[in-house]
Design a protein around this motif. Structure first.
Motif, PDB file in Angstrom:
ATOM      1  N   ARG A   6       0.830  -1.195   0.000  1.00 43.24           N
ATOM      2  CA  ARG A   6       0.000   0.000   0.000  1.00 43.24           C
ATOM      3  C   ARG A   6       0.873   1.256   0.000  1.00 43.24           C
ATOM      4  O   ARG A   6       1.993   1.245   0.512  1.00 43.24           O
ATOM      5  CB  ARG A   6      -0.918   0.015   1.223  1.00 43.24           C
ATOM      6  N   PRO A   7       0.369   2.366  -0.581  1.00 42.65           N
ATOM      7  CA  PRO A   7       1.163   3.601  -0.575  1.00 42.65           C
ATOM      8  C   PRO A   7       1.409   4.091   0.847  1.00 42.65           C
ATOM      9  O   PRO A   7       0.588   3.878   1.745  1.00 42.65           O
ATOM     10  CB  PRO A   7       0.288   4.592  -1.361  1.00 42.65           C
ATOM     11  N   VAL A   8       2.560   4.726   1.055  1.00 41.90           N
ATOM     12  CA  VAL A   8       2.942   5.219   2.378  1.00 41.90           C
ATOM     13  C   VAL A   8       2.639   6.712   2.476  1.00 41.90           C
ATOM     14  O   VAL A   8       3.109   7.504   1.656  1.00 41.90           O
ATOM     15  CB  VAL A   8       4.443   4.973   2.642  1.00 41.90           C
ATOM     16  N   VAL A   9       1.850   7.080   3.476  1.00 45.80           N
ATOM     17  CA  VAL A   9       1.451   8.467   3.681  1.00 45.80           C
ATOM     18  C   VAL A   9       1.879   8.923   5.066  1.00 45.80           C
ATOM     19  O   VAL A   9       1.589   8.253   6.058  1.00 45.80           O
ATOM     20  CB  VAL A   9      -0.081   8.642   3.528  1.00 45.80           C
ATOM     21  N   GLY A  10       2.574  10.046   5.135  1.00 48.57           N
ATOM     22  CA  GLY A  10       2.978  10.612   6.411  1.00 48.57           C
ATOM     23  C   GLY A  10       2.042  11.740   6.813  1.00 48.57           C
ATOM     24  O   GLY A  10       1.467  12.421   5.953  1.00 48.57           O
ATOM     25  N   VAL A  11       1.869  11.936   8.096  1.00 43.90           N
ATOM     26  CA  VAL A  11       1.053  13.047   8.611  1.00 43.90           C
ATOM     27  C   VAL A  11       1.936  13.885   9.522  1.00 43.90           C
ATOM     28  O   VAL A  11       2.417  13.397  10.551  1.00 43.90           O
ATOM     29  CB  VAL A  11      -0.184  12.548   9.384  1.00 43.90           C
ATOM     30  N   ALA A  12       2.168  15.128   9.140  1.00 42.02           N
ATOM     31  CA  ALA A  12       2.990  16.030   9.935  1.00 42.02           C
ATOM     32  C   ALA A  12       2.149  16.690  11.024  1.00 42.02           C
ATOM     33  O   ALA A  12       0.923  16.801  10.899  1.00 42.02           O
ATOM     34  CB  ALA A  12       3.613  17.097   9.040  1.00 42.02           C
ATOM     35  N   GLN A  13       2.820  17.111  12.083  1.00 43.66           N
ATOM     36  CA  GLN A  13       2.121  17.817  13.160  1.00 43.66           C
ATOM     37  C   GLN A  13       1.453  19.074  12.605  1.00 43.66           C
ATOM     38  O   GLN A  13       2.090  19.886  11.943  1.00 43.66           O
ATOM     39  CB  GLN A  13       3.114  18.215  14.250  1.00 43.66           C
ATOM     40  N   PHE A  14       0.160  19.241  12.846  1.00 44.71           N
ATOM     41  CA  PHE A  14      -0.555  20.416  12.362  1.00 44.71           C
ATOM     42  C   PHE A  14      -0.063  21.657  13.095  1.00 44.71           C
ATOM     43  O   PHE A  14       0.197  21.623  14.303  1.00 44.71           O
ATOM     44  CB  PHE A  14      -2.061  20.266  12.586  1.00 44.71           C
ATOM     45  N   THR A  15       0.070  22.749  12.355  1.00 43.06           N
ATOM     46  CA  THR A  15       0.389  24.031  12.965  1.00 43.06           C
ATOM     47  C   THR A  15      -0.910  24.698  13.421  1.00 43.06           C
ATOM     48  O   THR A  15      -2.004  24.272  13.061  1.00 43.06           O
ATOM     49  CB  THR A  15       1.124  24.944  11.973  1.00 43.06           C
ATOM     50  N   CYS A  16      -0.770  25.761  14.212  1.00 48.31           N
ATOM     51  CA  CYS A  16      -1.959  26.398  14.777  1.00 48.31           C
ATOM     52  C   CYS A  16      -1.714  27.876  14.983  1.00 48.31           C
ATOM     53  O   CYS A  16      -0.615  28.281  15.378  1.00 48.31           O
ATOM     54  CB  CYS A  16      -2.316  25.724  16.104  1.00 48.31           C
ATOM     55  N   ASP A  17      -2.722  28.688  14.677  1.00 49.75           N
ATOM     56  CA  ASP A  17      -2.646  30.118  14.989  1.00 49.75           C
ATOM     57  C   ASP A  17      -2.580  30.276  16.498  1.00 49.75           C
ATOM     58  O   ASP A  17      -3.433  29.765  17.219  1.00 49.75           O
ATOM     59  CB  ASP A  17      -3.869  30.865  14.450  1.00 49.75           C
ATOM     60  N   GLY A  18      -1.553  30.980  16.969  1.00 52.36           N
ATOM     61  CA  GLY A  18      -1.401  31.146  18.401  1.00 52.36           C
ATOM     62  C   GLY A  18      -0.933  29.844  19.020  1.00 52.36           C
ATOM     63  O   GLY A  18      -0.205  29.069  18.423  1.00 52.36           O
ATOM     64  N   SER A  19      -1.386  29.568  20.208  1.00 51.58           N
ATOM     65  CA  SER A  19      -0.982  28.364  20.926  1.00 51.58           C
ATOM     66  C   SER A  19      -2.222  27.586  21.347  1.00 51.58           C
ATOM     67  O   SER A  19      -3.117  28.140  21.976  1.00 51.58           O
ATOM     68  CB  SER A  19      -0.158  28.741  22.164  1.00 51.58           C
ATOM     69  N   SER A  20      -2.280  26.332  20.978  1.00 56.63           N
ATOM     70  CA  SER A  20      -3.409  25.506  21.400  1.00 56.63           C
ATOM     71  C   SER A  20      -2.901  24.138  21.842  1.00 56.63           C
ATOM     72  O   SER A  20      -2.213  23.456  21.089  1.00 56.63           O
ATOM     73  CB  SER A  20      -4.425  25.331  20.268  1.00 56.63           C
ATOM     74  N   LYS A  21      -3.239  23.762  23.051  1.00 57.14           N
ATOM     75  CA  LYS A  21      -2.803  22.455  23.559  1.00 57.14           C
ATOM     76  C   LYS A  21      -3.597  21.315  22.948  1.00 57.14           C
ATOM     77  O   LYS A  21      -3.303  20.154  23.209  1.00 57.14           O
ATOM     78  CB  LYS A  21      -2.938  22.426  25.082  1.00 57.14           C
ATOM     79  N   TYR A  22      -4.598  21.655  22.113  1.00 52.11           N
ATOM     80  CA  TYR A  22      -5.403  20.619  21.480  1.00 52.11           C
ATOM     81  C   TYR A  22      -4.996  20.362  20.037  1.00 52.11           C
ATOM     82  O   TYR A  22      -5.596  19.531  19.357  1.00 52.11           O
ATOM     83  CB  TYR A  22      -6.888  20.998  21.536  1.00 52.11           C
ATOM     84  N   ALA A  23      -3.970  21.066  19.540  1.00 47.59           N
ATOM     85  CA  ALA A  23      -3.531  20.888  18.147  1.00 47.59           C
ATOM     86  C   ALA A  23      -3.080  19.455  17.893  1.00 47.59           C
ATOM     87  O   ALA A  23      -3.369  18.871  16.846  1.00 47.59           O
ATOM     88  CB  ALA A  23      -2.410  21.864  17.818  1.00 47.59           C
ATOM     89  N   GLY A  24      -2.365  18.871  18.854  1.00 48.40           N
ATOM     90  CA  GLY A  24      -1.906  17.500  18.707  1.00 48.40           C
ATOM     91  C   GLY A  24      -3.054  16.518  18.607  1.00 48.40           C
ATOM     92  O   GLY A  24      -2.982  15.518  17.888  1.00 48.40           O
ATOM     93  N   LEU A  25      -4.145  16.808  19.321  1.00 47.50           N
ATOM     94  CA  LEU A  25      -5.311  15.934  19.301  1.00 47.50           C
ATOM     95  C   LEU A  25      -5.949  15.914  17.915  1.00 47.50           C
ATOM     96  O   LEU A  25      -6.374  14.857  17.428  1.00 47.50           O
ATOM     97  CB  LEU A  25      -6.330  16.403  20.346  1.00 47.50           C
ATOM     98  N   VAL A  26      -5.995  17.074  17.259  1.00 55.30           N
ATOM     99  CA  VAL A  26      -6.553  17.150  15.908  1.00 55.30           C
ATOM    100  C   VAL A  26      -5.706  16.318  14.953  1.00 55.30           C
ATOM    101  O   VAL A  26      -6.226  15.549  14.135  1.00 55.30           O
ATOM    102  CB  VAL A  26      -6.626  18.615  15.428  1.00 55.30           C
ATOM    103  N   THR A  27      -4.378  16.457  15.066  1.00 59.16           N
ATOM    104  CA  THR A  27      -3.477  15.669  14.222  1.00 59.16           C
ATOM    105  C   THR A  27      -3.691  14.179  14.440  1.00 59.16           C
ATOM    106  O   THR A  27      -3.750  13.396  13.488  1.00 59.16           O
ATOM    107  CB  THR A  27      -2.008  16.030  14.514  1.00 59.16           C
ATOM    108  N   GLU A  28      -3.812  13.769  15.689  1.00 60.67           N
ATOM    109  CA  GLU A  28      -3.999  12.358  16.022  1.00 60.67           C
ATOM    110  C   GLU A  28      -5.283  11.809  15.397  1.00 60.67           C
ATOM    111  O   GLU A  28      -5.323  10.667  14.923  1.00 60.67           O
ATOM    112  CB  GLU A  28      -4.053  12.178  17.537  1.00 60.67           C
TER     113      GLU A  28
END
Length: 278
Positions: free
Chosen positions: A26-48
């Motif tokens: 199967r093709p290999v797809v990477g997901v980079a950590q999403f950036t966020c305007d300002g600071s949000s401790k929930y940005a990682g959760l969206v990426t996950e």
């Protein structure tokens, strides 16, 4: 002791990824950590959650680059003087190379604390808005950014669960996005039926788990390597007539391409079958 445990876990992960990469086409797809305007401790959760939804399509080998960065940092640490001559130094450089990378930018993640009349918090609501695009690793070319706006969640017991519910409201949109930006590709496993040197029915290595349905059509292409690059030429279309188990599909072959398809398959030429998206 903690380092030994970490090393053991990393070795298992690296070994598993290596073996997986060797057997999985199967093709290999990477997901980079999403950036966020300002600071949000929930940005990682969206990426996950994007990683989770992409993985659940069963169509890709998904590499969570946010986790990979942490492992890579530990491997770099092990190169330091403290680890010289150590038998517990992990082997570096063994990783799955992503063909495409999904990047994202979060515009907002408003989280609201819902309060009782006495001022105590009774729950949380949240919504999510972000953009995503797909970058081809080899060429560096990316798709245009696509915007997603999650529905405001119901009242939940924690901010994290509220953000998660808002993300799940986007599941249908994200699945359609993945379908269009990552067309499903399969390969011919065997000729199930042939008549007078003409292929009649063939078996593909994709099925229900990859979202294939009866009457779906695939375009069969012959891949020729020219100057080190793949050059596709179209043979014709085939139609899914039956799903066999969760990971296989039987397809009918039109008579006009049956002879060529059979001959090229028997000659072990590289053939790919791309799902036709309407």
């Amino acid at each position: 002791m903690k380092r030994s445990i970490l090393f053991f876990l990393m070795c298992i992960a690296v070994h598993s990824l290596t073996g997986y990469a060797q057997s999985d086409t199967r093709p290999v797809v990477g997901v980079a950590q999403f950036t966020c305007d300002g600071s949000s401790k929930y940005a990682g959760l969206v990426t996950e959650k994007v990683v989770e939804m992409l993985t659940n399509t069963h169509r890709f080998q998904v590499v969570d680059r946010t986790s990979y960065d942490k492992v890579h940092a530990e491997l770099e640490l092990q190169k330091s003087e403290a680890f010289i001559d150590s038998e517990n130094t992990a082997v570096q450089g063994v990783a799955i190379a992503a063909e495409k990378i999904i990047t994202g930018h979060i515009a907002k993640i408003p989280v609201y604390a819902m309060k009782n009349p006495n001022g105590s918090v009774k729950g949380y609501k949240a919504s999510v808005a972000f953009q995503m695009k797909v970058v081809d690793v080899e060429t560096g070319i990316s798709t245009e950014a696509t915007s997603f706006q999650g529905q405001t969640s119901e009242m939940m017991m924690s901010p994290e669960s509220a953000v998660t519910q808002s993300m799940f409201s986007l599941q249908g949109e994200l699945e359609e996005y993945f379908r269009k930006n990552f067309p499903l590709q399969g390969k011919i496993l065997k000729i199930l039926e042939s008549k007078k040197d003409v292929a009649v029915t063939i078996l593909l290595n994709v099925g229900k788990n990859q979202g294939v349905k009866a009457n779906n059509k695939f375009q069969v292409e012959r891949i020729e390597m020219l100057d080190g690059k793949p050059y596709p030429s179209t043979i014709g279309e085939i139609t899914v007539t039956k799903l066999s188990g969760d990971d296989f599909a039987e397809c009918s072959v039109p008579k006009k391409i049956g002879a060529e398809l059979l001959a090229r398959f028997q000659a072990a030429e590289k053939l790919t079958c791309n799902l036709i998206i309407k």
